[in-house]
Scaffold this active site. Structure first.
Site, PDB file in Angstrom:
ATOM      1  N   HIS A   5       0.818  -1.217   0.000  1.00 46.09           N
ATOM      2  CA  HIS A   5       0.000   0.000   0.000  1.00 46.09           C
ATOM      3  C   HIS A   5       0.855   1.272   0.000  1.00 46.09           C
ATOM      4  O   HIS A   5       0.729   2.103  -0.909  1.00 46.09           O
ATOM      5  CB  HIS A   5      -0.995  -0.044   1.166  1.00 46.09           C
ATOM      6  CG  HIS A   5      -1.596   1.277   1.520  1.00 46.09           C
ATOM      7  ND1 HIS A   5      -2.425   1.963   0.663  1.00 46.09           N
ATOM      8  CD2 HIS A   5      -1.450   2.052   2.619  1.00 46.09           C
ATOM      9  CE1 HIS A   5      -2.782   3.107   1.234  1.00 46.09           C
ATOM     10  NE2 HIS A   5      -2.200   3.188   2.425  1.00 46.09           N
TER      11      HIS A   5
ATOM     12  N   GLU B 250       0.956   5.279  12.682  1.00 44.59           N
ATOM     13  CA  GLU B 250      -0.427   4.926  12.989  1.00 44.59           C
ATOM     14  C   GLU B 250      -0.580   3.427  13.256  1.00 44.59           C
ATOM     15  O   GLU B 250      -1.292   3.024  14.164  1.00 44.59           O
ATOM     16  CB  GLU B 250      -1.291   5.359  11.789  1.00 44.59           C
ATOM     17  CG  GLU B 250      -2.773   5.325  12.009  1.00 44.59           C
ATOM     18  CD  GLU B 250      -3.301   6.450  12.876  1.00 44.59           C
ATOM     19  OE1 GLU B 250      -2.506   7.154  13.513  1.00 44.59           O
ATOM     20  OE2 GLU B 250      -4.529   6.594  12.928  1.00 44.59           O
ATOM     21  N   ASP B 251       0.112   2.604  12.481  1.00 45.61           N
ATOM     22  CA  ASP B 251      -0.171   1.163  12.511  1.00 45.61           C
ATOM     23  C   ASP B 251       0.914   0.285  13.124  1.00 45.61           C
ATOM     24  O   ASP B 251       0.752  -0.925  13.213  1.00 45.61           O
ATOM     25  CB  ASP B 251      -0.444   0.665  11.078  1.00 45.61           C
ATOM     26  CG  ASP B 251      -1.707   1.271  10.505  1.00 45.61           C
ATOM     27  OD1 ASP B 251      -2.520   1.771  11.301  1.00 45.61           O
ATOM     28  OD2 ASP B 251      -1.876   1.266   9.276  1.00 45.61           O
TER      29      ASP B 251
ATOM     30  N   ASP C 286      -2.976   8.479  -0.788  1.00 43.29           N
ATOM     31  CA  ASP C 286      -3.353   7.390   0.115  1.00 43.29           C
ATOM     32  C   ASP C 286      -4.812   6.999  -0.127  1.00 43.29           C
ATOM     33  O   ASP C 286      -5.160   5.830  -0.308  1.00 43.29           O
ATOM     34  CB  ASP C 286      -3.136   7.870   1.554  1.00 43.29           C
ATOM     35  CG  ASP C 286      -3.635   6.887   2.604  1.00 43.29           C
ATOM     36  OD1 ASP C 286      -3.332   5.682   2.473  1.00 43.29           O
ATOM     37  OD2 ASP C 286      -4.305   7.328   3.555  1.00 43.29           O
TER      38      ASP C 286
END
Ligand code: MN
Length: 717
Positions: free
Chosen positions: A66, A94-95, A157
């Site tokens: 991604h 964030e992840d 994104d």
């Protein structure tokens, strides 16, 4: 290719999708980025791949596919290496458990700031469906962004997420699609990034209205076969004419976008065939002159449709778009929409603001991102001299350089406030009553002081209490006109109600001195007197008395019917209550304190001013004895009054501090100090102190007088 080769060698299975994607990205970068920078981007890839290791997308692909896809679409726009690295790392904070600090350490402050900006945008959730709300939300997002590149990463994104939406459950698809149509496509449009806008709209349409999308798509496909033939024929016809005139250029048949067809049908209520059977052509040439020359040529080939020609070269669209538009009657009367523009115009039309971040290896411009956005705007302004769409330009400016912040109410509504607004401003923005009764506030669920300055995207909750009143002190920190005027209005009302009380008491006293009372005067006489004075009710009379605009002794005489004009000083003895600061004030000339013999002076507009009997100003006022009231202090007052003392001491460093320390030890605060004059040997100081009463003041004077360095202490100079 060396770097790509080195890296790809490390990857398991060089022919996997992942390896292919990476190879493609590096190949794109090699066309415009230096080897050194590519190395940095590869480092970002390795870092990101490691951080996301083990994570997969819903599609089953490794997660890193991604961010690489996001980086790819930004590389296609030739964005700078920092943006590409940030794109690769955009989901890391964030992840995964990597922190911004670590990113900064590894890749520098610029990349870290971009990643941080994208992460912050990700935390914002758009929920409401209201049109106005979407508008505020867009503005809030743009206001949060300190660097336009953040929104470019975010748009890329979103574009990739939209193109992989199939893996999502249906409801989620619809929600994300709506958000894309409401928020992201308009932002892309506003920034002039046409190819992103168009792609986001088509994907949004497809997932929000799958059925309509499918029907339209099929209809379009049916007409496509025959269309292709027509487009080819017309293109050749135009090219032929161009060659004959020695014009170099490119003719493209434009593909119709489903979403724009759908919108046209919906807005203009036209049947599909009307909308679909339109052929679009774009002709790209080298310079502006040729554009106009070519316009003449195509108008010679096909008859132009009246009223459809638009010159966006002379008068560009507001986001910088330039082109000539015309519609022609084609074969069989089919309308042909033709756009003619230069290469440069074409590139601006596709990338808008993004064109300004196009990376040039030679150009080592150190301009800040804000600077570049400003350049873009000022260029728009230049080509926008005609002033046709100033409003839009203004709004773009406001979005990019906002003087507003956007905060959430607990219900999720968005409220715009000026920069620097405080919690109290927020409370008044919600409602005047909320402001007047606010006692506490929570920002992001934490209690904060009312004077706290708010920041973008905070959630603010106001705690109100019945019977709470605004604090006059708030006026010193609120920034909105609404809050300020509401507080002042409230204070004025409060002031007037206290004036009414005082005025009534003054009148009672004066009537009592005359052996009368309001009851004895009676309603009939009072009404009569009010009419004569031109007042509508007793309260207005009391208020005027309280504010000293009318004199109680004289009014009392008037009410009981005494019409003599001998104005002996009255002997009304008024108790000065400690809470009436609004309308009772103390002379700054003599600073009276409880225990002093005092007189009240009725001052127009200021109510009663208390002076000491010994005040030097008394002589000036003696000429108007009717304005004097004898007053006395209420007993058992427990509050501070200002009083002045004068101290003469040895002229020596540190004496001031010594005296101040003794005063403080005597339980008094110093409000002001003035060193009045300084001789060779002595210093004269004046202190403004807070004291309770004469006894307290006497104790302070005694303590100061005992000091070795002090010659003299007195209250009056
Ligand atoms: Mn992402």
């Amino acid at each position: 290719m060396d770097y790509a080769a080195t890296l790809l060698a490390k990857l398991p299975g060089g022919s996997t999708r992942r390896a292919r994607d990476l190879r493609q990205l590096i190949e794109s970068l090699e066309t415009y980025v230096s080897a050194e920078h590519i190395e940095g981007i590869i480092k970002a890839y390795e870092f990101g791949a490691l951080a996301h290791a083990g994570q997969t997308r819903l599609s089953g692909e490794p997660y890193i596919s991604h961010p690489v896809a996001v980086a790819q679409s930004l590389a296609d726009m030739h964005l700078d290496p920092q943006t590409i690295s940030a794109a690769i790392l955009h989901d890391v904070v964030e992840d995964t458990d990597i922190s911004i600090a670590e990113i900064e350490e590894e890749f520098g402050a610029e990349v870290a700031a971009l990643v941080d900006g994208v992460s912050k945008l990700d935390q914002m959730q758009f929920t409401s469906r209201a049109e106005a709300h979407a508008e505020s939300f867009r503005k809030m997002m743009l206001a949060m962004i300190e660097d336009i590149r953040v929104i470019l990463v975010k748009l890329a994104d979103r574009l990739h997420n939209m193109s992989t939406l199939d893996a999502m459950p249906r409801e989620k698809q619809a929600r994300i699609a709506r958000e894309t149509l409401d928020i992201y496509a308009p932002i892309a449009n506003r920034l002039g990034i046409n190819h992103m806008k168009v792609a986001l709209e088509d994907l949004g349409f497809r997932y929000l209205y799958p059925y309509r999308y499918a029907v339209l798509g099929r209809a379009l496909k049916r007409s496509k076969g025959s269309q292709r033939q027509i487009v080819k024929k017309i293109s050749e016809h135009i090219l032929h004419a161009m060659t004959a005139e020695n014009i170099d250029g490119e003719v493209r048949g434009r593909e119709k976008r489903l979403y724009s067809i759908y919108k046209k049908m919906a807005e203009k209520k036209r049947p599909l065939n009307d909308v679909v059977d339109v052929y679009g052509f774009r002709i790209i040439v080298d310079d502006v002159n040729t554009c106009y020359r070519l316009l003449g040529i195509v108008h010679g080939l096909y008859k132009p449709m009246p009223g459809r020609f638009k010159d966006y070269i002379a008068i560009p669209r507001i986001n910088g778009y330039q082109s000539l538009h015309t519609t022609l009657f084609g074969p069989k009367g089919l309308p042909l929409e033709v756009q003619i523009r230069t290469r440069e115009m074409d590139s601006v039309a596709e990338s808008g603001v993004a064109a300004h971040w196009r990376y040039k290896a030679i150009d080592k411009s150190s301009a800040t991102p804000q600077r570049r956005a400003r350049d873009w705007l000022s260029r728009l302004e230049e080509i926008q001299q005609t002033g046709t769409s100033e409003e839009f330009l203004e709004s773009v400016k406001v979005d990019l350089f906002p003087d507003k912040i956007y905060v959430f109410t607990p219900k999720g509504d968005i409220l715009p406030l000026p920069k620097g607004a405080t919690v109290v401003d927020f409370a008044y923005a919600v409602h005047t009553d909320v402001g007047n009764r606010c006692v506490a506030a929570k920002v992001d669920r934490t209690l904060v002081p009312l004077r706290t300055t708010l920041h973008n995207s905070q959630t603010v909750e106001i705690v109100t209490a019945r019977g709470a009143k605004p604090n006059p002190n708030w006026v010193t920190f609120v920034t909105t006109a609404k809050a300020r005027s509401a507080i002042q209005k409230y204070m004025k009302n409060m002031r007037s109600s206290e004036s009414v009380d005082l005025g009534k008491r003054l009148l009672d006293r004066s009537l009592k001195d005359l052996g009368s009372s309001l009851r004895k005067v009676g309603k009939v006489r009072l009404r009569e007197a009010l009419d004569e004075l031109g007042l509508k009710d007793p309260s207005s009379l009391f208020e005027q008395l309280g504010l000293g605009e009318r004199l109680a002794p004289l009014t009392a005489r008037f009410l009981v019917g005494i019409r003599e004009d001998d104005a002996e000083p009255t002997s009304a003895s008024l108790v000065i209550a400690g809470t009436e600061g609004m309308v009772v004030s103390y002379g700054k000339c003599c600073h009276p304190i409880p225990g002093d013999n005092v007189m009240g002076y009725l001052s127009s507009g200021r109510g009663v001013v208390i002076h000491r009997n010994t005040c030097g100003n008394l002589t000036n006022f003696r000429k108007q004895p009717e304005k004097w009231l004898s007053v006395s202090w209420e007993e058992g007052l427990d509050q501070d009054f200002s009083s002045e003392i004068h101290v003469e001491s040895v002229n020596k460093t540190g004496v001031l501090a010594e005296v101040a320390a003794v005063i403080a030890d005597s339980q008094s605060n110093i409000e002001e100090v003035a060193v009045v004059n300084r001789h060779q040997d002595t210093t004269s100081m004046t202190f403004l102190l807070q004291v309770k009463n004469r006894v307290h003041l006497a104790r302070i004077i005694r303590n100061v007088r005992k000091m070795a360095n002090v010659h003299r202490v007195s209250r009056d100079s």
